[in-house]
Design a protein around this motif. Structure first.
Motif, mmCIF file in Angstrom:
data_model
loop_
_atom_site.group_PDB
_atom_site.id
_atom_site.type_symbol
_atom_site.label_atom_id
_atom_site.label_comp_id
_atom_site.label_asym_id
_atom_site.label_seq_id
_atom_site.Cartn_x
_atom_site.Cartn_y
_atom_site.Cartn_z
ATOM 1 N N GLN A 59 2.024 9.899 1.164
ATOM 2 C CA GLN A 59 1.604 9.994 -0.238
ATOM 3 C C GLN A 59 0.101 10.139 -0.325
ATOM 4 O OE1 GLN A 59 3.232 7.167 -3.178
ATOM 5 N NE2 GLN A 59 1.149 6.893 -3.926
ATOM 6 N N HIS A 60 -0.630 9.365 0.454
ATOM 7 C CA HIS A 60 -2.089 9.450 0.433
ATOM 8 C C HIS A 60 -2.545 10.832 0.890
ATOM 9 C CE1 HIS A 60 -6.106 7.894 0.197
ATOM 10 N NE2 HIS A 60 -6.353 8.191 1.462
ATOM 11 N N ASP B 119 1.304 6.693 4.037
ATOM 12 C CA ASP B 119 0.333 7.661 4.549
ATOM 13 C C ASP B 119 0.639 9.060 4.030
ATOM 14 O OD1 ASP B 119 -0.929 5.647 5.942
ATOM 15 O OD2 ASP B 119 0.082 6.073 7.843
ATOM 16 N N ASN C 269 0.826 -1.191 0.000
ATOM 17 C CA ASN C 269 0.000 0.000 0.000
ATOM 18 C C ASN C 269 0.864 1.247 0.000
ATOM 19 O OD1 ASN C 269 -2.355 -1.489 0.074
ATOM 20 N ND2 ASN C 269 -2.399 -1.549 2.310
#
Length: 279
Positions: A15-16, A13, A10
């Protein structure tokens, strides 16, 4: 409901958070809060490559499956630019329903995304990010309009030169700046959704005509079979030109090498920074 692929790790955090706080608002602002664009952004998957040395890229899993943006996030301005570039590719895939877009047009869409990002930061901030992103933009230009342009020139001027994907970048870069000078409007979503028809929406002919009036850096495209070496040089542009630009013929012939035109379009971005004003 499209299938969500299971690939890699995934995204981080950070980047999100950058996607939600900066990239997504920049895209929605450029596309005038389009509902279809908002839905398309929600159908993008983010992953970290198992090998962090891999360059940022998008995986198109085909119609009915979410595209995956795969990149190693480094929490810097270049990572943000890469994120916007790849999100733009993924957005184009979703809006066109995985209808394959020619590579030159794909890169135009991605570079338009980068311009949308810088325009958003110019208007809304944070102010500290824009200078760093401009440094990244100009740093990338040194390769797109330097080494890559040289390879493209060699491909056209050298008979049977090999095709390489990076030959698309110089022209795509300049077309994106030329288009963005018109300011984003309905045409932007139409381009991203156009898929295999995208080349008909690019102003290659108009730009080539301007360049042709400034200077001729190649011999005229032969109108008969009399000058086979010159004809062979044009044909050797590679798969991209043969398949997608060949039909434009003489309109395209001088554009990539016209140094005056390249400088003109680099200057457009400097002028663009005065628009839009902060409200």
């Amino acid at each position: 409901m499209p299938e969500i692929p299971d690939i890699g790790r995934n995204a981080s955090d950070d980047q999100h958070a950058a996607f939600l706080a900066i990239v997504q608002p920049a895209v929605l602002g450029a596309f005038h809060e389009s509902a279809s664009v908002k839905a398309a952004l929600a159908e993008i998957v983010f992953a970290v490559p198992t090998d962090d040395s891999q360059p940022p890229h998008v995986i198109d899993h085909g119609h009915g499956r979410y595209p995956t943006v795969s990149m190693a996030w480094k929490n810097d301005a270049e990572s943000l630019m890469h994120l916007m570039h790849e999100v733009s590719h993924a957005l184009q895939i979703n809006l066109s329903q995985s209808n394959k877009m020619p590579p030159l047009a794909r890169e135009v869409c991605a570079f338009l995304g980068e311009l949308c990002l810088m325009a958003y930061l110019h208007r809304y901030g944070p102010a500290s990010l824009l200078p760093a992103l401009l440094d990244v933009w100009h740093s990338h230009n040194t390769r797109y309009l330097g080494e890559d342009l040289g390879h493209l020139s060699e491909a056209i001027l050298t008979d049977c030169a090999a095709y390489h994907y990076r030959q698309n970048y110089p022209i795509a870069r300049l077309i994106a700046v030329d288009l963005f000078a018109q300011r984003p409007g309905p045409w932007l979503e139409a381009l991203f959704a156009s898929g295999s028809d995208a080349m008909t929406l690019l102003p290659i002919g108009q730009m080539a005509n301007v360049a042709g009036r400034r200077a001729n850096y190649l011999p005229a495209l032969p109108m008969s079979g009399a000058d086979q070496p010159v004809l062979g040089a044009y044909r050797s542009l590679g798969a991209m030109a043969v398949q997608y630009l060949g039909a434009l013929g003489a309109q395209f012939r001088f554009y990539a090498y016209n140094k005056c035109m390249i400088e003109k379009h680099k200057e457009i971005w400097e002028v663009y920074l005065t628009w839009p004003p902060k409200s």
